[in-house]
Scaffold this active site. Structure first.
Site, short mmCIF file in Angstrom:
data_model
loop_
_atom_site.label_atom_id
_atom_site.label_comp_id
_atom_site.label_asym_id
_atom_site.label_seq_id
_atom_site.Cartn_x
_atom_site.Cartn_y
_atom_site.Cartn_z
N THR A 94 -52.01 44.21 5.28
CA THR A 94 -53.27 44.54 5.96
C THR A 94 -53.19 44.01 7.62
OG1 THR A 94 -55.47 43.27 6.47
CG2 THR A 94 -53.71 42.17 5.21
N ASP A 95 -54.07 44.80 8.21
CA ASP A 95 -53.97 44.38 9.81
C ASP A 95 -54.45 42.74 10.16
OD1 ASP A 95 -56.86 44.42 9.43
OD2 ASP A 95 -57.29 45.60 11.19
N GLU A 96 -55.00 42.25 9.15
CA GLU A 96 -55.30 40.88 9.19
C GLU A 96 -54.11 39.80 9.46
OE1 GLU A 96 -58.51 39.27 7.27
OE2 GLU A 96 -59.30 41.37 7.10
N TYR A 104 -56.20 33.97 3.05
CA TYR A 104 -55.98 35.28 2.81
C TYR A 104 -54.81 36.10 3.53
CZ TYR A 104 -56.57 40.55 2.69
OH TYR A 104 -56.37 41.87 2.56
N LYS A 120 -51.27 37.37 2.68
CA LYS A 120 -50.90 38.81 2.46
C LYS A 120 -49.54 39.01 3.65
CE LYS A 120 -52.38 42.14 1.44
NZ LYS A 120 -52.24 42.97 0.08
N THR A 122 -51.24 35.29 -6.27
CA THR A 122 -50.87 36.80 -6.48
C THR A 122 -50.50 37.51 -5.26
OG1 THR A 122 -52.94 36.88 -8.09
CG2 THR A 122 -52.48 38.96 -6.63
N THR A 169 -59.79 40.80 -12.69
CA THR A 169 -60.50 39.69 -12.11
C THR A 169 -61.87 40.18 -11.69
OG1 THR A 169 -60.18 40.26 -9.82
CG2 THR A 169 -58.17 39.03 -10.71
N THR A 193 -58.60 39.29 -2.54
CA THR A 193 -58.81 39.87 -1.23
C THR A 193 -59.94 39.33 -0.27
OG1 THR A 193 -60.39 41.67 -1.98
CG2 THR A 193 -57.93 42.20 -2.04
P1 NAD Z 1 -60.21 44.51 -4.52
O1 NAD Z 1 -60.62 43.13 -4.40
O2 NAD Z 1 -61.55 45.49 -4.49
O3 NAD Z 1 -59.39 45.06 -5.98
C1 NAD Z 1 -58.02 44.06 -5.81
C2 NAD Z 1 -57.74 44.54 -7.37
O4 NAD Z 1 -56.79 43.79 -7.64
C3 NAD Z 1 -58.79 44.31 -8.30
O5 NAD Z 1 -59.00 45.51 -9.37
C4 NAD Z 1 -58.19 43.03 -9.13
O6 NAD Z 1 -58.73 43.11 -10.51
C5 NAD Z 1 -56.89 43.15 -9.21
N1 NAD Z 1 -55.99 41.98 -9.11
C6 NAD Z 1 -56.32 40.72 -8.56
N2 NAD Z 1 -55.28 39.96 -8.84
C7 NAD Z 1 -54.24 40.66 -9.70
C8 NAD Z 1 -53.23 40.08 -10.57
N3 NAD Z 1 -52.76 39.11 -10.49
N4 NAD Z 1 -52.71 41.32 -11.14
C9 NAD Z 1 -53.03 42.36 -11.19
N5 NAD Z 1 -54.13 42.82 -10.71
C10 NAD Z 1 -54.83 41.89 -9.98
O7 NAD Z 1 -59.47 44.97 -3.25
P2 NAD Z 1 -59.35 46.17 -2.16
O8 NAD Z 1 -60.32 46.08 -1.06
O9 NAD Z 1 -59.27 47.49 -3.08
O10 NAD Z 1 -57.88 45.90 -1.68
C11 NAD Z 1 -56.72 46.45 -2.18
C12 NAD Z 1 -55.55 46.00 -1.15
O11 NAD Z 1 -55.72 46.70 -0.16
C13 NAD Z 1 -55.22 44.58 -1.14
O12 NAD Z 1 -54.11 44.13 -1.35
C14 NAD Z 1 -55.90 44.33 0.04
O13 NAD Z 1 -55.23 43.26 0.94
C15 NAD Z 1 -55.26 45.62 1.17
N6 NAD Z 1 -56.30 45.98 2.11
C16 NAD Z 1 -57.77 46.12 1.86
C17 NAD Z 1 -58.53 46.27 2.97
C18 NAD Z 1 -59.90 46.37 2.93
O14 NAD Z 1 -60.48 46.49 4.07
N7 NAD Z 1 -60.55 46.22 1.65
C19 NAD Z 1 -57.74 46.72 4.25
C20 NAD Z 1 -56.49 46.68 4.39
C21 NAD Z 1 -55.60 46.04 3.26
P1 TYD Z 2 -65.43 41.10 5.47
O1 TYD Z 2 -65.97 42.49 4.92
O2 TYD Z 2 -65.33 40.07 4.79
O3 TYD Z 2 -63.84 41.63 5.94
P2 TYD Z 2 -62.75 40.90 6.86
O4 TYD Z 2 -63.19 39.45 6.88
O5 TYD Z 2 -61.79 40.87 5.76
O6 TYD Z 2 -62.57 41.55 8.06
O7 TYD Z 2 -66.09 40.92 6.90
C1 TYD Z 2 -66.11 42.09 7.75
C2 TYD Z 2 -66.80 41.26 9.21
O8 TYD Z 2 -68.12 41.03 8.84
C3 TYD Z 2 -66.42 40.05 9.40
O9 TYD Z 2 -66.27 39.86 11.03
C4 TYD Z 2 -67.02 38.83 8.82
C5 TYD Z 2 -68.36 39.58 8.99
N1 TYD Z 2 -69.49 39.21 7.84
C6 TYD Z 2 -70.72 38.60 8.37
O10 TYD Z 2 -71.08 38.62 9.21
N2 TYD Z 2 -71.36 38.41 7.03
C7 TYD Z 2 -71.24 38.54 5.75
O11 TYD Z 2 -71.81 38.20 4.77
C8 TYD Z 2 -69.78 39.07 5.64
C9 TYD Z 2 -69.22 39.17 4.12
C10 TYD Z 2 -68.95 39.34 6.51
#
Ligand code: NAD
Ligand code: TYD
Length: 343
Positions: free
Chosen positions: A132-134, A156, A160, A107, A45, A92
């Site tokens: 996720t913690d969310e 989101y 999740k 997804t 994506t 995500t």
């Molecule tokens: P990201 O958005 O960087 O990556 C997501 C990946 O999933 C991408 O490579 C995308 O192409 C792929 N994808 C999306 N839809 C798909 C589908 N239908 N089939 C196959 N592939 C698909 O996300 P990330 O930040 O690396 O997060 C990875 C996982 O960890 C997610 O499940 C997210 O909910 C979880 N998570 C993320 C965080 C964070 O802070 N980023 C924290 C806790 C949990």
């Molecule tokens: P984000 O990285 O989107 O993660 P999540 O919402 O999944 O926790 O955002 C982290 C924190 O930063 C959240 O409190 C929202 C804030 N934020 C801003 O203030 N400005 C921005 O442009 C973005 C993307 C996030």
């Protein structure tokens, strides 16, 4: 290096492995398990990026397959020969889910179900659902344990939570050896520049404003991506953890304004770049996790000091402009940025 047992010669399926965390994890697996094979299944994506997997291109124990986790036939083909699946594949970004949640539901809920059904059919040895913690929603009191109620407030987080519970149901109903993880906010290299850290770092490098939602006093528990991956590795091979949920966090609670100020200091940026903009709807003020269970079960703790991790991360974006400039100059990103921030 992980303590290898049955995983030594395993074949790992990393779904969503071209994204931020999944690509760190796939690279770690190849390094930590020299006898193992690693397959990444990713739809590519807007957030999926083969540049994140460049260093594995010539690795013969690594295979990349482009495909959608909602496509049962493709999932079956890929999963049949695998022993373990770690599911990162998801939509995500909270802000995007507030615009159109359909791909999130598809997804993050249905796609997870398709993977679990294949895991059940092929008798996988372990299925790790990266939640996720969310899913807990806003946490204003004591850090929450894994038994706390799920009260997701945005699409989101709700999607999740659906995937998280579907995964548990496949353990309870069919005995699929599922482990569910709920990690706090990650930061590190290769993160798509829509999320807070890469957005703010690259904006400072471009001399652009830092859009802080509302007061900027919302806090998150920030964890380095490699600490998250080490916890996942430990849980992937631990015994006696099937059917359990594990919180993963580091206890580094900082507000958005704290982060903005630290990034500006590291890059000699002016505080004048901070711009308070309209708040995100249903913006959770705080997440905070109790991590006693993972500490007790697998003796895991986060190791990366926050200031060191942040300074390494800032350096990475400064030294790898090619990686994010390619994304930020693309039409998909420019349109998104215009819609979100240039109103
Ligand atoms: P990201 O958005 O960087 O990556 C997501 C990946 O999933 C991408 O490579 C995308 O192409 C792929 N994808 C999306 N839809 C798909 C589908 N239908 N089939 C196959 N592939 C698909 O996300 P990330 O930040 O690396 O997060 C990875 C996982 O960890 C997610 O499940 C997210 O909910 C979880 N998570 C993320 C965080 C964070 O802070 N980023 C924290 C806790 C949990
Ligand atoms: P984000 O990285 O989107 O993660 P999540 O919402 O999944 O926790 O955002 C982290 C924190 O930063 C959240 O409190 C929202 C804030 N934020 C801003 O203030 N400005 C921005 O442009 C973005 C993307 C996030």
């Amino acid at each position: 290096m992980a303590d290898v047992g049955w995983t030594e010669k395993a074949k790992f399926l990393v779904t969503g492995g071209a994204g931020f965390i999944g690509s760190h994890f796939a690279k770690r697996l190849v390094k930590d398990y020299p006898g193992a094979r690693v397959v990444v299944l990713d739809k590519l994506t807007y957030a999926g990026n083969l540049d994140n997997l460049r260093e594995l291109e010539k690795e013969d124990r690594f295979t990349f397959v482009r495909g959608d986790i909602c496509d049962a036939e493709k999932v079956g083909e890929v999963m049949e020969s695998c022993d373990v699946c770690v599911n990162f594949a998801a939509e995500t970004h909270v802000d995007r889910s507030l615009g159109d949640a359909s791909s999130f539901v598809l997804t993050d809920v249905y796609g997870t179900h398709v993977l679990l059904e294949a895991a059940r059919r092929f008798g996988l040895k372990r299925f790790v659902q990266v939640s996720t913690d969310e899913v807990y929603g806003e946490i204003l009191g004591d850090p929450v344990s894994e038994d706390s109620p799920l009260m997701p407030t945005n699409p989101y987080a709700a999607s999740k939570a659906g995937g998280d519970r579907i995964a548990f149901s496949y353990y309870a109903s069919f005995g699929v050896p599922v482990v569910i993880t709920r990690c706090s906010n990650n930061y590190g290299s290769h993160q798509y520049p829509e999320k807070l850290f890469p957005l703010f770092i690259t904006n400072v490098l471009e001399g652009k404003k830092l859009p802080v939602y509302g007061s900027g006093r919302n806090t998150r528990d920030w964890i380095h991506v490699e600490d998250h991956c080490s916890a996942l590795e430990a849980l992937m091979e631990a015994e006696g953890v099937e059917g359990l949920v594990f919180n993963i966090g580091s206890g580094n609670e900082l507000s958005v304004l704290d982060i903005a100020e630290k990034i500006l200091r590291l890059l000699d940026g002016s505080e004048g770049l901070i711009e308070h903009v309209t708040d995100r709807p249903a913006h959770d003020r705080r997440y905070a996790l109790n991590t006693d269970r993972i500490r007790a079960k697998v003796d895991w703790a986060s190791r990366i000091d926050f200031d060191q991790g942040l300074s390494d991360t800032v350096r990475w974006y400064r030294e790898n402009r090619w990686w994010w400039e390619k994304i930020k100059s693309g039409e998909t990103y420019r349109k998104y940025y215009e819609k979100m921030y240039d109103r």
